[in-house]
Design an enzyme around this catalytic site. Sequence first.
Site, PDB file in Angstrom:
ATOM      1  N   LEU A  76       0.805  -1.223   0.000  1.00  0.00           N
ATOM      2  CA  LEU A  76       0.000   0.000   0.000  1.00  0.00           C
ATOM      3  C   LEU A  76       0.840   1.275   0.000  1.00  0.00           C
ATOM      4  CD1 LEU A  76      -2.880  -1.058   2.417  1.00  0.00           C
ATOM      5  CD2 LEU A  76      -2.774  -1.206  -0.082  1.00  0.00           C
ATOM      6  N   HIS A  78       2.782   4.298  -1.613  1.00  0.00           N
ATOM      7  CA  HIS A  78       2.647   5.042  -2.863  1.00  0.00           C
ATOM      8  C   HIS A  78       3.998   5.175  -3.550  1.00  0.00           C
ATOM      9  CE1 HIS A  78      -0.944   6.373  -0.699  1.00  0.00           C
ATOM     10  NE2 HIS A  78      -1.469   6.560  -1.894  1.00  0.00           N
ATOM     11  N   MET A 112       8.143   4.968   4.992  1.00  0.00           N
ATOM     12  CA  MET A 112       8.319   3.581   4.563  1.00  0.00           C
ATOM     13  C   MET A 112       9.613   3.417   3.773  1.00  0.00           C
ATOM     14  SD  MET A 112       5.938   2.180   6.122  1.00  0.00           S
ATOM     15  CE  MET A 112       6.473   0.581   5.603  1.00  0.00           C
ATOM     16  N   GLU A 113       9.980   4.412   2.997  1.00  0.00           N
ATOM     17  CA  GLU A 113      11.236   4.340   2.237  1.00  0.00           C
ATOM     18  C   GLU A 113      12.434   4.325   3.174  1.00  0.00           C
ATOM     19  OE1 GLU A 113       8.095   5.369  -0.569  1.00  0.00           O
ATOM     20  OE2 GLU A 113       8.535   6.055   1.462  1.00  0.00           O
ATOM     21  N   ASP A 127      23.975 -10.772   5.271  1.00  0.00           N
ATOM     22  CA  ASP A 127      24.423 -11.650   4.196  1.00  0.00           C
ATOM     23  C   ASP A 127      25.948 -11.593   4.040  1.00  0.00           C
ATOM     24  OD1 ASP A 127      24.108 -13.400   1.899  1.00  0.00           O
ATOM     25  OD2 ASP A 127      24.596 -11.633   0.692  1.00  0.00           O
TER      26      ASP A 127
END
Length: 156
Positions: A76, A78, A112-113, A127
């Site tokens: 969700l 954008h 969110m970024e 990793d």
Amino acid sequence: MSGAFTHLDDAGRARMVDVSGKQVTVRTARATGLVRCSGDVVAALRERSVPKGDAIAVARLAGIQAAKRTPELVPLAHPVAVHAVDVEVDVTDDGVALAATVRSHDRTGVEMEALTAVAVAGLAMVDMVKAIDRRAEITDVRVVAKSGGRSGDWQR
């Protein structure tokens, strides 16, 4: 129900919020996190002797790339014009401190970024060092500040 939580429609189904009517403003968000790891990893990072190569550079680039691809990963979120991403990777005695600052000039925030940048930088670091420490873990990923938009500035 949609008035109570904007990501739900009247039937309670998840939806992408319509931000087309929102004002375009400069928006910034900062997130942080930590990769907890062994003293052997800390030493290898400081000596630049991680067997897979430059773990710090890989984590930094992974975080930058992730911030730009957030809408592909978070259903969700954008698509926003990401204008700047700064990912800091600092080796501490406890592990690797991560911070990401994302800046945009758009209709919705970039929290969110910033979170995605930190999380993926952490994944890349794990990793890179897992051959030295299989117990390395990503912790404390959180937004610590945001600015811009209707809700204004916020700091943790």
